[in-house]
Write a protein that holds these residues in place. Sequence first.
Motif, short mmCIF file in Angstrom:
data_model
loop_
_atom_site.label_atom_id
_atom_site.label_comp_id
_atom_site.label_asym_id
_atom_site.label_seq_id
_atom_site.Cartn_x
_atom_site.Cartn_y
_atom_site.Cartn_z
N HIS A 168 30.64 -82.73 9.32
CA HIS A 168 29.52 -81.78 9.42
C HIS A 168 28.62 -82.04 10.61
O HIS A 168 27.61 -81.37 10.79
CB HIS A 168 28.71 -81.81 8.12
N ALA A 169 28.96 -83.05 11.43
CA ALA A 169 28.24 -83.29 12.69
C ALA A 169 28.94 -82.46 13.76
O ALA A 169 29.92 -82.89 14.37
CB ALA A 169 28.26 -84.77 13.05
N VAL A 170 28.46 -81.24 13.97
CA VAL A 170 29.16 -80.26 14.81
C VAL A 170 28.83 -80.50 16.28
O VAL A 170 27.66 -80.46 16.68
CB VAL A 170 28.76 -78.83 14.41
N PRO A 171 29.83 -80.72 17.12
CA PRO A 171 29.57 -80.92 18.55
C PRO A 171 29.28 -79.61 19.26
O PRO A 171 29.84 -78.57 18.91
CB PRO A 171 30.87 -81.56 19.06
N ALA A 172 28.43 -79.65 20.25
CA ALA A 172 28.11 -78.45 21.03
C ALA A 172 29.30 -78.07 21.90
O ALA A 172 30.06 -78.93 22.37
CB ALA A 172 26.89 -78.70 21.91
#
Length: 478
Positions: free
Chosen positions: A456-460
């Motif tokens: 859930h740590a979405v990269p840009a």
Amino acid sequence: MSGERTYDVVVVGAGSTGENVADVVVRGGLSAVLVEAELVGGECSYWACMPSKALLRGSEALSAARAVSGAAAAVTGEQDATATLARRDSFTSNWSDASQVEWVRVAGIDLVRGSARLDGEKTVVVTDADGAETRLTATHAVALCTGSEAAVPPVAGLRDVEPWTPREATSAKEVPGRLIVVGGGYVGCEMATAWSALGSTVTVLERGDRVLAGAEPVAGDAVTAALRAAGVDVRLGTAVQAARREGTEVVVTVAAGDGPAEEVRGDQVLVAAGRRARTHDIGLESVGLEGEGFLDVDDTLQVRGLPWLYGVGDVNGRALLTHMGKYQARQAAAAIVARAEGRDVDTSDWSPFVATADTHAVPSVVFTDPQVASVGMTSAKAAESGRPHRVVEYPIGSVAGASVHRDGYEGTAIAVVDTEREVLLGVTFVGYDVAELLHSAVIAVAGEVPIARLWHAVPAYPTISEVWLRLLETWRNG
């Protein structure tokens, strides 16, 4: 300056580690004195991290520009070696520590210049350049932050040729015509990269089967290929047997495997073959310790068996990196303050008084081109540990952000996953400008963040950090 003085804490060594110990204890309400025989600020400021990265930055910038169509047309010349060396000099304040001394004064820390030696419990004797002695007594603690120095292997004639150590390699005033580098670790590879880019003909002699032996194999392979492409003669499996000078030339005798001996000739030789603790001649015998070698400390950085003595930073051999020395300094200083106040020192894993990151979440960057950025275990270390694990790899060049960053981006991301707990044991990035990717991996490894949460740590988009998403997808897909 002579006589006798008493402080709560005496810190021997005013490099970045010692500065941080003194700063934290003073902010904690204790008095402290720093003792330094050389420059305040130490190895990192004048002979290691800062000057070496200044030497490397120009070639990094040129490489980045040349790898982008359109921008490459603007690069019409070569790097100006004289200007690069001048910029390097500015990073070291031309080897003046005046600004660091002023910081020490403003921080409320006393400074005594000279060579220090222990003289019994909680006592340090300092001898200045004129031979005058000052006797310093600590009420609570003595912190040894004397660091490490280059080790010169016992090769016939090697010391006699007056080789460069990393100090001379980062502070040289002119580009050597031909440089022989003994050792393919991070210092050897970085200095080969820097001086080759500035015009030196460089030969790297590595006795092992790859450079960067402690890194993932793909890292050593990538750096070797890049060095060779830049014109560096990288010789693996090559042992140095002897060295001598013939006039202005250095002649190094080498042998590869069972092959015949041959000679490599250069104008200078750099020995980058490891470090040893700066513990000789500092009076360890006066407190019942061996007179040399790394100090044996517990997780609060206290020397075992001597509750008033601390060994912080490189001197204990746990993790020979500037940032880890600073980390240890904060932990040790917090423990010193707590003990001085009579408080119990919590030694659990997440305690502010103990060092744990230096054993399982050590970040490091090799500033070659490509860079190697890593934290935690490699796949080999995980296998040695016996932990159940799986290795996941993804080509960084397949990420959209990488293609924007430079044409033909090549690199690899490697994650070592604990298959029982589903947390990361280690991460390695090999590629261009990957150093700035590393701290996200440090947080994941140090914090033992479950992969289910990392999802859930979405990269840009489009950034190179999208490689995190691809690594996790590869993990999920088995």
